[in-house]
Write a protein that holds these residues in place. Structure first.
Motif: not given
Ligand code: IMP
Length: 175
Positions: A43-48, A99-104, A126-129
């Motif tokens: 959370l929070n980004g991956s809720f949707m 995860e919603d997004i993995v950056d670093t 699993v990451s959407l982005l």
């Protein structure tokens, strides 16, 4: 579209997201067909993303939300708080971090290390982005939706200073 001081344009439509999410779920169903994994959305980004993904997953599974944060505004602070929300029953389980997004990759690595320390049988993600830095650092993510470069995005759970999470398409920053 404007959020606070920044301008955004539509980048990935809800329709494309829906198709990608269904494909990711199908892949997970196949790989885990004899298992009963625990999905751990961060959370929070991956809720949707987590809600839509789990509606498409058909294998028996559990869901437990965790929380950690490394971001303030549009730049990573590099400061990580520890993982909260999980319970002891993760020992011996097959975990899929959502995860919603993995950056670093700092957040994912932190979550993954903590879970391995708790005695999980396997830990995948699993990451959407996925953004370019994670690609360069070869951060281990088994299932990836879309590849990005360095663009800052909002929508579909992702925020800019708390705003934009409710948008059903993903928008990228202009300029
Ligand atoms: P990392 O630890 O650098 O991989 O950052 C992961 C977290 O940063 C994500 O779970 C998001 O919450 C946030 N984040 C990274 N990039 C973006 C972005 O473009 N928009 C919104 N949030 C982002």
């Amino acid at each position: 579209m404007k959020i606070k001081d920044l301008e955004f344009k539509k980048f990935i439509t809800a329709d494309r997201i829906e198709k990608k999410v269904a494909a990711l779920a199908k892949h997970i169903d196949k790989d885990y067909k004899d298992k009963s994994p625990v999905f751990l959305p961060v959370l929070n980004g991956s809720f949707m993303f987590a809600a839509d993904l789990l509606k498409e997953v058909t294998i028996p599974c559990r869901v437990s939300f965790v929380k950690i944060s490394s971001y303030a505004g549009t730049a990573s602070t590099g400061q990580l708080k520890s993982l909260i929300g999980h319970d002891e029953s993760l020992f011996g389980t097959d975990i899929i971090i959502v995860e919603d997004i993995v950056d670093t990759g700092l957040t994912l690595q932190k979550v993954s290390d903590e879970l391995k320390g708790l005695g999980a049988k396997s830990v995948e993600a699993v990451s959407l982005l996925r953004k370019q830095p994670a690609r360069e650092k070869n951060i281990d993510i088994k299932y990836i939706g879309f590849e990005l470069e360095q663009e800052f995005v909002v929508g579909y759970g992702l925020d800019y200073d708390g705003l934009g999470r409710n948008l059903k398409d993903i928008y990228s920053r202009v300029g």
